[in-house]
Design a protein around this motif. Structure first.
Motif, PDB file in Angstrom:
ATOM      1  N   ALA A   1      -7.222   2.012  10.148  1.00  0.00           N
ATOM      2  CA  ALA A   1      -7.584   1.049  11.191  1.00  0.00           C
ATOM      3  C   ALA A   1      -6.683   1.276  12.397  1.00  0.00           C
ATOM      4  CB  ALA A   1      -7.451  -0.380  10.681  1.00  0.00           C
ATOM      5  N   SER A   2      -7.095   0.712  13.521  1.00  0.00           N
ATOM      6  CA  SER A   2      -6.411   0.975  14.782  1.00  0.00           C
ATOM      7  C   SER A   2      -5.630  -0.223  15.279  1.00  0.00           C
ATOM      8  CB  SER A   2      -7.444   1.385  15.848  1.00  0.00           C
ATOM      9  OG  SER A   2      -8.164   2.525  15.440  1.00  0.00           O
ATOM     10  N   THR A   3      -4.559   0.079  15.991  1.00  0.00           N
ATOM     11  CA  THR A   3      -3.757  -0.973  16.627  1.00  0.00           C
ATOM     12  C   THR A   3      -2.900  -0.331  17.695  1.00  0.00           C
ATOM     13  OG1 THR A   3      -2.551  -2.999  16.033  1.00  0.00           O
ATOM     14  CG2 THR A   3      -1.604  -0.946  15.291  1.00  0.00           C
TER      15      THR A   3
ATOM     16  N   ILE B   1      -2.450   3.657  17.894  1.00  0.00           N
ATOM     17  CA  ILE B   1      -2.575   4.242  16.556  1.00  0.00           C
ATOM     18  C   ILE B   1      -4.024   4.123  16.105  1.00  0.00           C
ATOM     19  CG2 ILE B   1      -1.813   4.047  14.156  1.00  0.00           C
ATOM     20  CD1 ILE B   1       0.716   2.582  15.296  1.00  0.00           C
ATOM     21  N   SER B   2      -4.591   5.220  15.613  1.00  0.00           N
ATOM     22  CA  SER B   2      -5.933   5.198  15.046  1.00  0.00           C
ATOM     23  C   SER B   2      -6.045   6.343  14.053  1.00  0.00           C
ATOM     24  CB  SER B   2      -6.996   5.358  16.141  1.00  0.00           C
ATOM     25  OG  SER B   2      -7.156   6.727  16.476  1.00  0.00           O
ATOM     26  N   PRO B   3      -7.075   6.322  13.186  1.00  0.00           N
ATOM     27  CA  PRO B   3      -7.270   7.463  12.296  1.00  0.00           C
ATOM     28  C   PRO B   3      -7.485   8.774  13.049  1.00  0.00           C
ATOM     29  CG  PRO B   3      -8.515   5.576  11.516  1.00  0.00           C
ATOM     30  CD  PRO B   3      -8.002   5.216  12.880  1.00  0.00           C
ATOM     31  N   ALA B   4      -7.909   8.681  14.314  1.00  0.00           N
ATOM     32  CA  ALA B   4      -8.132   9.892  15.114  1.00  0.00           C
ATOM     33  C   ALA B   4      -6.849  10.446  15.705  1.00  0.00           C
ATOM     34  CB  ALA B   4      -9.124   9.592  16.237  1.00  0.00           C
ATOM     35  N   GLY B   5      -5.762   9.707  15.634  1.00  0.00           N
ATOM     36  CA  GLY B   5      -4.507  10.196  16.180  1.00  0.00           C
ATOM     37  C   GLY B   5      -3.661   9.092  16.764  1.00  0.00           C
ATOM     38  N   VAL B   6      -2.492   9.485  17.248  1.00  0.00           N
ATOM     39  CA  VAL B   6      -1.522   8.571  17.850  1.00  0.00           C
ATOM     40  C   VAL B   6      -1.240   9.034  19.274  1.00  0.00           C
ATOM     41  CG1 VAL B   6       0.857   7.717  17.739  1.00  0.00           C
ATOM     42  CG2 VAL B   6      -0.466   7.996  15.628  1.00  0.00           C
TER      43      VAL B   6
ATOM     44  N   GLU C   1     -11.881   3.737   3.941  1.00  0.00           N
ATOM     45  CA  GLU C   1     -10.939   4.400   3.032  1.00  0.00           C
ATOM     46  C   GLU C   1      -9.530   3.933   3.395  1.00  0.00           C
ATOM     47  OE1 GLU C   1     -11.731   6.317   0.415  1.00  0.00           O
ATOM     48  OE2 GLU C   1     -13.806   5.796   0.887  1.00  0.00           O
ATOM     49  N   LEU C   2      -9.089   2.851   2.776  1.00  0.00           N
ATOM     50  CA  LEU C   2      -7.881   2.152   3.187  1.00  0.00           C
ATOM     51  C   LEU C   2      -6.667   3.075   3.266  1.00  0.00           C
ATOM     52  CD1 LEU C   2      -7.240  -1.078   3.626  1.00  0.00           C
ATOM     53  CD2 LEU C   2      -9.555  -0.315   3.120  1.00  0.00           C
ATOM     54  N   GLY C   3      -5.961   2.964   4.397  1.00  0.00           N
ATOM     55  CA  GLY C   3      -4.741   3.724   4.595  1.00  0.00           C
ATOM     56  C   GLY C   3      -3.523   2.808   4.618  1.00  0.00           C
ATOM     57  N   VAL C   4      -2.451   3.299   5.206  1.00  0.00           N
ATOM     58  CA  VAL C   4      -1.227   2.513   5.331  1.00  0.00           C
ATOM     59  C   VAL C   4      -1.496   1.339   6.268  1.00  0.00           C
ATOM     60  CG1 VAL C   4       1.144   2.532   6.205  1.00  0.00           C
ATOM     61  CG2 VAL C   4       0.272   4.499   4.904  1.00  0.00           C
ATOM     62  N   PRO C   5      -1.182   0.112   5.871  1.00  0.00           N
ATOM     63  CA  PRO C   5      -1.398  -1.027   6.770  1.00  0.00           C
ATOM     64  C   PRO C   5      -0.564  -0.916   8.047  1.00  0.00           C
ATOM     65  CG  PRO C   5      -1.144  -1.780   4.512  1.00  0.00           C
ATOM     66  CD  PRO C   5      -0.786  -0.321   4.518  1.00  0.00           C
ATOM     67  N   VAL C   6      -1.175  -1.208   9.180  1.00  0.00           N
ATOM     68  CA  VAL C   6      -0.460  -1.088  10.453  1.00  0.00           C
ATOM     69  C   VAL C   6       0.688  -2.095  10.543  1.00  0.00           C
ATOM     70  CG1 VAL C   6      -2.361  -0.055  11.722  1.00  0.00           C
ATOM     71  CG2 VAL C   6      -2.182  -2.559  11.598  1.00  0.00           C
ATOM     72  N   HIS C   7       0.588  -3.218   9.823  1.00  0.00           N
ATOM     73  CA  HIS C   7       1.703  -4.163   9.833  1.00  0.00           C
ATOM     74  C   HIS C   7       2.943  -3.570   9.175  1.00  0.00           C
ATOM     75  CE1 HIS C   7      -1.419  -7.004  11.008  1.00  0.00           C
ATOM     76  NE2 HIS C   7      -0.452  -7.829  11.356  1.00  0.00           N
ATOM     77  N   LEU C   8       2.757  -2.663   8.234  1.00  0.00           N
ATOM     78  CA  LEU C   8       3.903  -2.000   7.624  1.00  0.00           C
ATOM     79  C   LEU C   8       4.506  -0.965   8.564  1.00  0.00           C
ATOM     80  CD1 LEU C   8       2.883  -3.536   5.164  1.00  0.00           C
ATOM     81  CD2 LEU C   8       3.388  -1.509   3.766  1.00  0.00           C
ATOM     82  N   ILE C   9       3.684  -0.389   9.437  1.00  0.00           N
ATOM     83  CA  ILE C   9       4.232   0.517  10.454  1.00  0.00           C
ATOM     84  C   ILE C   9       5.149  -0.261  11.388  1.00  0.00           C
ATOM     85  CG2 ILE C   9       3.676   2.054  12.372  1.00  0.00           C
ATOM     86  CD1 ILE C   9       1.055   2.708  10.949  1.00  0.00           C
ATOM     87  N   ALA C  10       4.693  -1.448  11.818  1.00  0.00           N
ATOM     88  CA  ALA C  10       5.547  -2.285  12.663  1.00  0.00           C
ATOM     89  C   ALA C  10       6.843  -2.630  11.945  1.00  0.00           C
ATOM     90  CB  ALA C  10       4.807  -3.557  13.061  1.00  0.00           C
TER      91      ALA C  10
END
Length: 354
Positions: A214-216, A231-236, A181-190
């Protein structure tokens, strides 16, 4: 050998994106084609990839409208659909959705010495057929903040530094909570951290504000602070340096709670070998010389930890990994030092200052 560079003249998101897309049209199309091949080999259905790209764009527009505008501008300049550029930015999320697994990936070292600026270095491993995707991009905001990022053609950011005195390193992670279930891309968080944050706390708040799939880990460094933001769907989770000022990260979770859902290390335990290599070379990684820090990362499989990766050409392209870049941050100068390739190729003359 150096990476191509691009300096934006536009400051508004759509105009900046259109200029970027126009000038780098060929590279963006090539990167999209490379990811299309990767997704296909990894088991992704092209129609589903489009759905994921459209969903990533929707989530991005809700979380960061200006970045969605910039993606639309890149697409207009490059002659692509916005969802196609969103696919490049959401490649981590799409690979997690496909449940693609590989055993390459990045290693990061940050040391905060008792005196002087932070001493950082990371290897960036990725698929060898995408070795032409990286570039160095500089852009300026109306506020006067300048951002310099090592990224891929069409992606809004990755590793980088800003003149606000903050830089980021970037490593992929895998967690059992990762979802299709696609969320906000982690590259955009960076990207938002580089654009908006000046402190570790501000960076962590930006990460917490995004719903991800996804996690990073984004390791944030200022002139006096550092932390790895897992960062993961389970939390930060925010991981500070040890009492000695040393902060090391590979591709497994360090937070005890998130580590319970670890995926990457259970399937590809080489990340622990790489961490042990870094831990055994802290003295060299703590030194002031960028070249020496990079050489401290030098380690090849199968006899040692594969910090410096080279592709096995007998494998399919989704299992071929190469250290495509070695990167350090110069916080006082607001610059990066970038070497094209792995530590085994580093010399004093191969660094590109950007």
């Amino acid at each position: 050998m150096t990476f191509p560079t691009f300096k934006s003249s536009q400051t508004q998101p759509r105009a900046r994106g259109k200029e970027f897309g126009t000038q780098l049209r060929k590279q963006i199309a090539g990167n999209l084609a490379g990811y299309t091949d990767l997704f296909t080999v990894a088991g992704g259905d092209p129609a589903q990839v489009r759905v994921w790209g459209e969903r990533a764009l929707e989530r991005s527009a809700a979380w960061a409208p200006a970045l969605a505008e910039e993606i639309a501008g890149i697409a207009a300049g490059a002659g692509l659909e916005p969802w196609q550029v969103a696919v490049v930015n959401a490649r981590t999320e799409i690979l997690a959705a496909i449940d693609a697994v590989g055993h390459g990936e990045c290693s990061t070292s940050v040391v905060l010495p008792e005196a002087g600026p932070p001493r950082t270095v990371q290897t960036w491993d990725w698929h060898d057929h995408l070795r032409d995707a990286p570039l160095l991009w500089e852009y300026e905001h109306d506020s006067g903040r300048v951002v310099r990022t090592f990224t891929e053609a069409g992606a809004l950011a990755k590793i980088g530094i800003s003149t606000a005195g903050l830089g980021v390193h970037f490593n992929i992670l895998r967690h059992e909570s990762d979802t299709a279930e696609l969320g906000v891309p982690v590259h955009l968080i960076a990207r938002r951290i580089l654009d908006e944050a000046a402190t570790v706390e501000e960076a962590a708040d930006i990460a917490r504000s995004a719903t991800v799939s996804a996690s990073t880990v984004i390791t944030v460094v200022t002139e006096s602070r550092a932390a790895s933001i897992e960062i993961s769907p389970a939390g930060v989770a925010v991981i500070p340096p040890g009492p000695d000022g040393v902060l090391l990260h590979c591709n497994h979770f360090l937070d005890a709670g998130l580590a319970a859902g670890e995926r990457h290390a259970t399937e590809r335990p080489g990340t622990y070998d790489r961490m042990r290599h870094l831990e055994s070379h802290v003295a060299e990684l703590s030194g002031p010389d960028q070249n020496a820090r990079a050489l401290a990362m030098l380690s090849h499989a199968p006899d040692d930890a594969p910090v410096c990766a080279h592709p096995d050409l007998t494998q399919p392209l989704n299992q071929r990994w190469e250290t495509l870049a070695t990167i350090g941050l110069d916080l006082p100068a607001g610059r990066m030092r970038v070497h094209q390739g792995g530590p085994c190729q580093v010399t004093e003359a191969t660094w590109q200052v950007f």
